[in-house]
Design a protein around this motif. Sequence first.
Motif, mmCIF file in Angstrom:
data_model
loop_
_atom_site.group_PDB
_atom_site.id
_atom_site.type_symbol
_atom_site.label_atom_id
_atom_site.label_comp_id
_atom_site.label_asym_id
_atom_site.label_seq_id
_atom_site.Cartn_x
_atom_site.Cartn_y
_atom_site.Cartn_z
ATOM 1 N N ARG A 96 -2.317 9.384 -13.398
ATOM 2 C CA ARG A 96 -1.943 8.730 -12.139
ATOM 3 C C ARG A 96 -1.285 7.376 -12.400
ATOM 4 N N TYR A 103 2.474 6.243 -11.288
ATOM 5 C CA TYR A 103 2.726 5.000 -10.549
ATOM 6 C C TYR A 103 3.750 4.132 -11.275
ATOM 7 N N THR A 130 7.433 4.768 -10.741
ATOM 8 C CA THR A 130 8.057 4.464 -9.444
ATOM 9 C C THR A 130 8.596 3.040 -9.359
ATOM 10 N N GLU A 186 11.185 1.375 -6.558
ATOM 11 C CA GLU A 186 10.717 0.285 -5.690
ATOM 12 C C GLU A 186 11.670 -0.906 -5.758
ATOM 13 N N GLU A 193 3.376 -0.790 1.501
ATOM 14 C CA GLU A 193 3.268 0.407 0.670
ATOM 15 C C GLU A 193 3.146 0.037 -0.807
ATOM 16 N N SER A 230 1.690 -2.448 -1.974
ATOM 17 C CA SER A 230 0.343 -2.961 -2.227
ATOM 18 C C SER A 230 -0.730 -1.888 -2.060
ATOM 19 N N ARG A 231 -0.455 -0.862 -1.216
ATOM 20 C CA ARG A 231 -1.476 0.155 -0.944
ATOM 21 C C ARG A 231 -1.720 1.051 -2.156
ATOM 22 N N SER A 232 -0.670 1.613 -2.714
ATOM 23 C CA SER A 232 -0.832 2.550 -3.834
ATOM 24 C C SER A 232 -1.537 1.911 -5.030
ATOM 25 N N PRO A 233 -1.100 0.746 -5.478
ATOM 26 C CA PRO A 233 -1.812 0.139 -6.608
ATOM 27 C C PRO A 233 -3.228 -0.293 -6.254
ATOM 28 N N GLU A 285 -5.416 1.459 -4.527
ATOM 29 C CA GLU A 285 -6.258 2.625 -4.801
ATOM 30 C C GLU A 285 -6.398 2.847 -6.303
ATOM 31 N N LEU A 286 -5.285 2.686 -7.037
ATOM 32 C CA LEU A 286 -5.333 2.877 -8.487
ATOM 33 C C LEU A 286 -6.199 1.805 -9.147
#
Length: 465
Positions: free
Chosen positions: A187, A191, A194, A198, A230, A232-235, A237-238
């Motif tokens: 994962r 990330y 991307t 970005e 967006e 800030s959201r994905s990282p 969770e990671l």
Amino acid sequence: MFGATGAGCLWKFGDDTFGSFCAAAVGGEEHCVGENQGPGAAWAQAEKDGALPIEVWATWPNNKTPEEIVASETSLGVWFGHIDEAIAYVRDDARNAESLRATLAGKLARLLDEARDRQRVLLAEAPVDAAGNFTAAMLDKASAEREPLAATLAADRQAMAAVQVIFDQARDEAAPLRSKYAGVAARFAAYRATEAAETAAYAALSAQASRSDIDGIDGVEQAVLAAAREASRSPGELTAEILSWSATLQVFAASFDEAMAPHRELLATHGAVLPDMTSGALRSLNAMLGYVKGRVARSDATASALLGGIALRRQALRVLQMDEGAREAVAGARTRKASDAFEQRARAQVAALSAAPPVSEKLGLPLLAERCGELLALAQLRPLCEGAGSSWREAGCTALRGRFDAAAAELSTGVPQKIAAGLAALREKGMGAAELDAAQARLDAGDVKGAAIAYDAAVRGAEGT
């Protein structure tokens, strides 16, 4: 073989009248010391020029012939006492099972066999009372030493079996952790892939904002905010997943270390290294976490810069929608604000240059690096203040013009003279020549700022600050 120094011994220290203690390591030579120094002294010498295991033995007493020794209960008692001492040292002090096995099966056993052979010869020649004593002593010795050796070997086997159980359990527990760690790593790789997209999205929004009119600028602003959320959201969770697995691995490592703690001495005795099952994964997780934090910081900075630029463009577009009088009023207000700010900075510079440079605490020598920087900053403003008086900088330039010539003179003459005088004072006080020569070289080359920095460093070095 039964001489004063024992078989093959290279060195003899102390009194060997009643025998010697000898030791030999794998790949090393034999080392013997007098019995009064104990087996530890022989072990220490052997340990320096070879590897484990180390064999230790006790030689015959030197004050009697071998025949007299095997025929005498007292002499045998002395020798057997030394044998006991040698074996006890290896077993209890050195605590090395391989060396104990080598000691019991090596030269000590051969000496005992030779003593038995000599006893048989004596028995064949004439009956002597020592036969029964020797045989009994030999049997007692064999019984006394066989049991500790068997116990030691059995204890080692039992302990190693316990260690193997812990290893097997750790492997079983680590198997699912490895698969889950692989999932986290996958994962993270997805990330990381991307980031280019970005960055390209932010660049596209920047271009769109620069082309937008007053009606479209709000939509671009909302798009930037959405992209930032967006990003800030994905990282987020990671990051939570990485922290969770890092904690899980640390708990696993602590549990394994706790289980192995009672067996560390055994592993050290056998030269085994405690395996490290988690540090590599933990370092990798920390690296992932560092990348995620750095990327979020870069994304936030990019979004903030874009939003700031959009706000400025919105203001500019609104001004363009005003009539000419309103635009002139806005421009005048901004000019006055800039003029006031420049004047305040100019007066602050004049005040700073009006004060004397600071001096060092102990030697009282001037510190000139900061002063030199202020003079250079003032010199850079001179071209801006030499134009016509209608510039918005005029109020500040009026305060500065009276300082330009004096600042130029101080920078070209005053500061170099103070540096030279300070260097001379430091030389008189015995300051190291290397630092002073470096500052002087910069001064000779015309690098006044560099010379001032090197000089200040030398002053602080001389004062220990």
